[in-house]
Design a protein around this motif. Structure first.
Motif, mmCIF file in Angstrom:
data_model
loop_
_atom_site.group_PDB
_atom_site.id
_atom_site.type_symbol
_atom_site.label_atom_id
_atom_site.label_comp_id
_atom_site.label_asym_id
_atom_site.label_seq_id
_atom_site.Cartn_x
_atom_site.Cartn_y
_atom_site.Cartn_z
ATOM 1 N N ASP A 72 0.796 -1.228 0.000
ATOM 2 C CA ASP A 72 0.000 0.000 0.000
ATOM 3 C C ASP A 72 0.826 1.275 0.000
ATOM 4 O O ASP A 72 0.289 2.367 -0.079
ATOM 5 N N GLY A 79 -1.426 3.622 -6.783
ATOM 6 C CA GLY A 79 -2.466 2.649 -7.071
ATOM 7 C C GLY A 79 -2.797 2.496 -8.541
ATOM 8 O O GLY A 79 -2.707 3.433 -9.326
ATOM 9 N N LEU A 129 -5.979 2.784 -2.600
ATOM 10 C CA LEU A 129 -5.131 2.932 -3.785
ATOM 11 C C LEU A 129 -4.663 4.372 -3.984
ATOM 12 O O LEU A 129 -5.058 5.027 -4.929
ATOM 13 N N SER A 130 -3.873 4.858 -3.106
ATOM 14 C CA SER A 130 -3.290 6.201 -3.180
ATOM 15 C C SER A 130 -4.361 7.259 -3.404
ATOM 16 O O SER A 130 -5.530 6.968 -3.586
ATOM 17 N N PRO A 171 -5.268 7.028 -7.991
ATOM 18 C CA PRO A 171 -4.856 5.835 -8.739
ATOM 19 C C PRO A 171 -5.107 6.026 -10.232
ATOM 20 O O PRO A 171 -5.882 6.883 -10.650
ATOM 21 N N TYR A 196 3.509 -0.459 -8.600
ATOM 22 C CA TYR A 196 2.156 -0.121 -8.156
ATOM 23 C C TYR A 196 1.588 -1.136 -7.175
ATOM 24 O O TYR A 196 1.960 -2.298 -7.187
ATOM 25 N N GLN A 197 0.642 -0.656 -6.370
ATOM 26 C CA GLN A 197 -0.275 -1.549 -5.668
ATOM 27 C C GLN A 197 -1.450 -1.710 -6.627
ATOM 28 O O GLN A 197 -1.920 -0.722 -7.211
#
Length: 134
Positions: free
Chosen positions: A35, A39, A101-102, A105, A64-65
């Motif tokens: 995390d 994202g 997701l950030s 994302p 990336y996640q």
């Protein structure tokens, strides 16, 4: 049948199943990676599901996640009595938030999912860093 090494490697990468309720319907998504990274959210096409991305999503884990959702009525998500573009957009926005997701994302969406992701981007234009339509 012999699969390419990269395919076998990617589909063996573990993911976590998660669920979130959106307007009374349980929505499933799977998530890979850390995390702390930016994202990436994958959205499938009509009559498909999140596992369509199993051999693609892990390719992005270095940077990336990654998450992939099942839109309502498809995959492991519950069905609704009625569906709408705005409900699908809300599912995409809610999963992006729930998955952590950030702040912004990138969404990669295929076919029908592309139309739903476009609607999500219209509803909240500053929510996503980018939208890739496949």
């Amino acid at each position: 049948m012999q699969y390419p090494d990269w395919y076998t490697e990617y589909i063996s990468v573990p993911y976590t199943d998660r669920f979130i309720t959106v307007d009374g319907t349980e929505i499933h998504y799977q998530i890979w990676g850390e995390d702390s990274k930016p994202g990436l959210l994958f959205v499938h096409g009509h009559a498909a599901h999140s596992h369509w991305w199993d051999f693609i999503a892990p390719a992005f884990l270095e940077e990336y996640q990654v998450a992939a959702l099942d839109l309502s009525g498809m995959g492991d998500s519950d069905h609704r009595d009625e569906y709408s573009v705005d409900l699908y957009a809300k599912e995409i926005l809610t999963v992006a938030e729930h998955a952590g997701l950030s702040d912004q994302p990138i969404v990669i969406a295929h076919s029908f999912g592309g139309m739903m992701a476009t609607r999500a981007a219209v509803v909240e234009p500053n929510r996503f860093k980018g939208l890739v339509l496949v």
